[in-house]
Structure formats: structure tokens, C-alpha cells
Design a protein around this motif. Structure first.
Motif, PDB file in Angstrom:
ATOM      1  N   GLY A  37       0.781  -1.232   0.000  1.00 48.26           N
ATOM      2  CA  GLY A  37       0.000   0.000   0.000  1.00 48.26           C
ATOM      3  C   GLY A  37       0.809   1.275   0.000  1.00 48.26           C
ATOM      4  O   GLY A  37       0.241   2.363  -0.111  1.00 48.26           O
ATOM      5  N   GLY A  38       2.133   1.167   0.135  1.00 49.55           N
ATOM      6  CA  GLY A  38       2.986   2.351   0.071  1.00 49.55           C
ATOM      7  C   GLY A  38       3.508   2.570  -1.336  1.00 49.55           C
ATOM      8  O   GLY A  38       2.968   2.012  -2.303  1.00 49.55           O
ATOM      9  N   LEU A  39       4.559   3.381  -1.449  1.00 43.88           N
ATOM     10  CA  LEU A  39       5.216   3.576  -2.737  1.00 43.88           C
ATOM     11  C   LEU A  39       6.625   2.999  -2.645  1.00 43.88           C
ATOM     12  O   LEU A  39       7.506   3.558  -1.975  1.00 43.88           O
ATOM     13  CB  LEU A  39       5.309   5.057  -3.112  1.00 43.88           C
ATOM     14  CG  LEU A  39       5.988   5.318  -4.462  1.00 43.88           C
ATOM     15  CD1 LEU A  39       5.079   4.885  -5.619  1.00 43.88           C
ATOM     16  CD2 LEU A  39       6.381   6.785  -4.625  1.00 43.88           C
ATOM     17  N   GLY A  40       6.833   1.869  -3.309  1.00 40.47           N
ATOM     18  CA  GLY A  40       8.160   1.287  -3.380  1.00 40.47           C
ATOM     19  C   GLY A  40       9.001   2.011  -4.409  1.00 40.47           C
ATOM     20  O   GLY A  40       8.495   2.388  -5.475  1.00 40.47           O
ATOM     21  N   ILE A  41      10.274   2.211  -4.087  1.00 44.92           N
ATOM     22  CA  ILE A  41      11.157   2.995  -4.958  1.00 44.92           C
ATOM     23  C   ILE A  41      12.442   2.226  -5.247  1.00 44.92           C
ATOM     24  O   ILE A  41      13.145   1.793  -4.320  1.00 44.92           O
ATOM     25  CB  ILE A  41      11.484   4.353  -4.321  1.00 44.92           C
ATOM     26  CG1 ILE A  41      10.211   5.183  -4.150  1.00 44.92           C
ATOM     27  CG2 ILE A  41      12.510   5.129  -5.148  1.00 44.92           C
ATOM     28  CD1 ILE A  41      10.409   6.514  -3.437  1.00 44.92           C
ATOM     29  N   ILE A  42      12.747   2.068  -6.516  1.00 43.91           N
ATOM     30  CA  ILE A  42      13.992   1.431  -6.960  1.00 43.91           C
ATOM     31  C   ILE A  42      15.101   2.477  -6.981  1.00 43.91           C
ATOM     32  O   ILE A  42      14.895   3.580  -7.501  1.00 43.91           O
ATOM     33  CB  ILE A  42      13.814   0.832  -8.369  1.00 43.91           C
ATOM     34  CG1 ILE A  42      12.773  -0.284  -8.349  1.00 43.91           C
ATOM     35  CG2 ILE A  42      15.141   0.322  -8.930  1.00 43.91           C
ATOM     36  CD1 ILE A  42      12.244  -0.661  -9.728  1.00 43.91           C
ATOM     37  N   ALA A  43      16.256   2.148  -6.437  1.00 45.18           N
ATOM     38  CA  ALA A  43      17.382   3.082  -6.423  1.00 45.18           C
ATOM     39  C   ALA A  43      18.263   2.861  -7.639  1.00 45.18           C
ATOM     40  O   ALA A  43      18.796   1.760  -7.838  1.00 45.18           O
ATOM     41  CB  ALA A  43      18.200   2.910  -5.150  1.00 45.18           C
ATOM     42  N   ALA A  44      18.436   3.908  -8.449  1.00 46.57           N
ATOM     43  CA  ALA A  44      19.342   3.805  -9.596  1.00 46.57           C
ATOM     44  C   ALA A  44      20.801   3.910  -9.150  1.00 46.57           C
ATOM     45  O   ALA A  44      21.677   3.258  -9.725  1.00 46.57           O
ATOM     46  CB  ALA A  44      19.014   4.888 -10.612  1.00 46.57           C
ATOM     47  N   GLY A  45      21.067   4.756  -8.145  1.00 46.01           N
ATOM     48  CA  GLY A  45      22.436   4.925  -7.665  1.00 46.01           C
ATOM     49  C   GLY A  45      23.377   5.279  -8.801  1.00 46.01           C
ATOM     50  O   GLY A  45      23.092   6.143  -9.628  1.00 46.01           O
ATOM     51  N   ASN A  46      24.496   4.563  -8.860  1.00 41.40           N
ATOM     52  CA  ASN A  46      25.463   4.744  -9.941  1.00 41.40           C
ATOM     53  C   ASN A  46      25.338   3.645 -10.996  1.00 41.40           C
ATOM     54  O   ASN A  46      26.281   3.404 -11.754  1.00 41.40           O
ATOM     55  CB  ASN A  46      26.891   4.754  -9.385  1.00 41.40           C
ATOM     56  CG  ASN A  46      27.280   6.114  -8.856  1.00 41.40           C
ATOM     57  OD1 ASN A  46      27.005   7.144  -9.466  1.00 41.40           O
ATOM     58  ND2 ASN A  46      27.926   6.139  -7.697  1.00 41.40           N
ATOM     59  N   ALA A  47      24.192   2.976 -11.023  1.00 38.29           N
ATOM     60  CA  ALA A  47      24.011   1.857 -11.949  1.00 38.29           C
ATOM     61  C   ALA A  47      23.674   2.334 -13.356  1.00 38.29           C
ATOM     62  O   ALA A  47      23.077   3.396 -13.540  1.00 38.29           O
ATOM     63  CB  ALA A  47      22.900   0.946 -11.434  1.00 38.29           C
TER      64      ALA A  47
END
Length: 314
Positions: A37-47
Motif C-alpha cells: 500500500g505504500g510507494l516502493g522505490i527502486i534506487a538507480a544509484g550509480n548503476a
């Protein structure tokens, strides 16, 4: 149930974002938070863009709920990742460590809500003028790259400086923190350190154990000399880096000393050479749970506190 403007804007059940933690926040964790029910966030970082695209598709295979991608604008792959999120039509992009203005037009064309992380009122005003959909006001209690102002000071000032929805971040890990954020004027929260304890978070067992056993004085800030302060757990690595920072070591060597340190912590649990990012709130994170349970639990804790506060004010 607590709902707010950010829920309506993004189509999420609870006003809870999961922080975009580099090397940590992958498609699996993001999907678990979104399914909760939340907002999941993918981290791009230095990828590179290929990795980010892969993780977006992992998340999409696991959830039909909205997800986000956090883009660190200092990354050498920022341009590439900016194109990937537009091509994949990710619903939300959060940004940090730079100005997203050159990407705004293409992101908006793709229907993306842009929600920058800000650490000052000046940055909040600038992002508002650029056409951001909302702002994440992140205080220095957070893990990773930090600003000077605390959450308690920053959030109400940012709320006063913009008419956009404001998400509070930094030092929030339970319902009390959520309630406090709402009392300061925010309409949602972002949590990073709390989600390090999620069952779906695939950090090394050594890292997770350090978080679960953390105390109130377990973190320190390094990197001020190079202009990029970072909050992490007190380990042999962070103590050694702190000493080097205030020695005669040239800046180039100091910068090289930190190279790969986060990856070594996340993937190898290396106490000697790894940098274990953590917010100051880690002492309140003392059990491993499914991500969905974390989202639900903090909101259930916050609701009676806010109701009680409203009754007390009357």
C-alpha cells in the motif's frame, strides 16, 4: 485510515514512501512495499540504464501498484537512466544530488510525477518553480547523503515555502514519527532505515544484524571535507575514514578510500572496508518483518496518536 493528498495524487493506499537506497532498494523490495500500500522505490544509484530497466521490470512482474525510481543526478549514467524511466513510463521519479530541470519535459510527457528530495528551503522553492509534483523534505537524521537541517526544522519551513504536497524524511521509523511529520505540515513520510529490516530487503546478514542491534549513538557523519557528508553506522571503516578525513591525505586518495564501500557493506557485510548507511533512528528498528507489515504497522500506530492530538487541541 490515514489518507492524504499524496495518496490521491499517486494512487497509493498509504502515504508512505520507501527510500531509494543505492545497492539496496531493488525491484523486489519496491514491489513488496507497493503491494503493501505504500510507494516502493527502486534506487538507480550509480548503476547503468540496463540495470535500472531490469529492476523496473522485476517490480512490474511482482506488482500492478505504482512504483518509483530514485535517480542520483551526480551519477555518470543519469542521462541514460532518465531515458529509461521515460521509456518504461514509471509513475514516479524521485531525484537527489542535483537539478532535474533538463529532464522535466520528457518525464512530464511520459506522465511521470517528479518528486525531488530537498534539504533546504531554497531548493524547495526552485523545484516548485520547475514544476515538481511534490517534494521530499529530508533532514540530516537520515542515512546516506545528508544536509545541515534536521527534519523538525526543515519540514515546516518547506511546507511554508511551497503549495506542493510535502513528504517528510529523516528520523522516521514508527507511528510516532509519522504523526509528528503530519503535525509539522507534511502529508506523507519516507522511510529508508526501517525498510532495511524488511524480509524482502536482500542486504548481507551482517548489515541487517547491525541495524537490528543499533543504539541511539550508533551513527556518525563523514565526508564533510569533500562536500558530500554521509551518515553511516560507526564501524572500523567509518572511524578510519573519519581519521583520514582530518589528516593530510590528499582529496583524491580520500575519495578513492570510499570507492565501493557501500557495495562491500551491502553484498559482503565487510566491517573493515564497508560503509553501512543508516539513519539515526536505527535504534527503533529491532525486528525483521515483511515490508507490507511495516507499512501497515506504522500507519496503524500513527492514527490514534493523531486523533488524540486533535482531541487535545480542541
Amino acid at each position: 485510515m490515514i489518507r492524504s493528498a499524496i495518496c490521491e495524487l499517486l494512487g497509493i493506499q498509504y502515504p508512505v514512501f520507501q527510500g531509494g537506497m543505492a545497492w539496496i532498494a531493488d525491484g523486489k523490495l519496491a514491489a513488496a512495499v507497493s503491494n503493501g500500500g505504500g510507494l516502493g522505490i527502486i534506487a538507480a544509484g550509480n548503476a547503468p540504464g540496463s540495470y535500472v530497466r531490469e529492476q523496473i521490470r522485476v517490480a512490474k512482474a511482482l506488482t500492478e501498484k505504482p512504483i518509483g525510481v530514485n535517480i542520483m543526478l551526480m551519477s555518470p549514467f543519469a542521462d541514460e537512466v532518465a531515458q529509461v524511466v521515460a521509456q518504461e513510463r514509471v509513475p514516479v521519479v524521485t531525484t537527489g544530488a542535483g537539478n532535474p530541470s533538463k529532464y522535466m519535459a520528457s518525464w512530464k510527457e511520459a506522465g511521470i510525477h517528479v518528486i525531488p528530495v530537498v534539504a533546504s528551503v531554497a531548493m524547495a522553492k526552485r523545484m516548485t518553480r520547475l514544476g515538481a509534483s511534490a517534494l521530499i523534505a529530508e533532514g540530516g537524521e537520515s542515512g546516506g547523503h545528508v544536509g545541515e537541517l534536521t527534519t523538525m526544522v526543515l519540514v515546516p519551513q518547506v511546507c511554508d515555502a511551497t503549495d506542493l504536497p510535502v513528504i517528510a524524511a529523516g528520523g522516521i521509523a514508527d507511528g510516532r514519527g509519522v504523526a509528528a511529520a503530519f503535525m509539522l505540515g507534511a502529508c506523507g513520510v519516507q522511510m529508508g532505515t526501517r525498510f532495511l529490516s524488511a524480509l524482502e530487503c536482500t542486504i548481507h546478514p551482517n548489515y541487517k544484524e547491525k541495524i537490528l542491534k543499533a543504539t541511539d549513538l550508533c551513527t556518525m557523519v563523514t565526508g564533510k571535507r569533500l562536500g558530500h557528508p554521509v551518515r553511516s553506522l560507526r564501524t572500523q571503516f567509518s572511524r578510519n575514514y573519519f581519521k583520514a578525513e582530518y589528516s593530510a591525505m590528499p582529496d583524491e586518495e580520500l575519495e578513492a578510500l570510499a570507492g565501493g564501500a557501500l557495495r562491500r557493506a551491502v553484498q559482503e557485510g565487510d566491517n573493515e572496508c564497508g560503509c553501512f548507511l543508516s539513519g539515526q533512528i536505527a535504534a527503533l528498528v529491532n525486528k525483521e518483518q515483511p515490508a507490507a507489515q511495516i507499512v501497515r504497522e506504522v500507519m496503524e500506530e500513527a492514527e490514534p496518536i493523531l486523533k488524540g492530538a486533535a482531541a487535545w487541541v480542541r
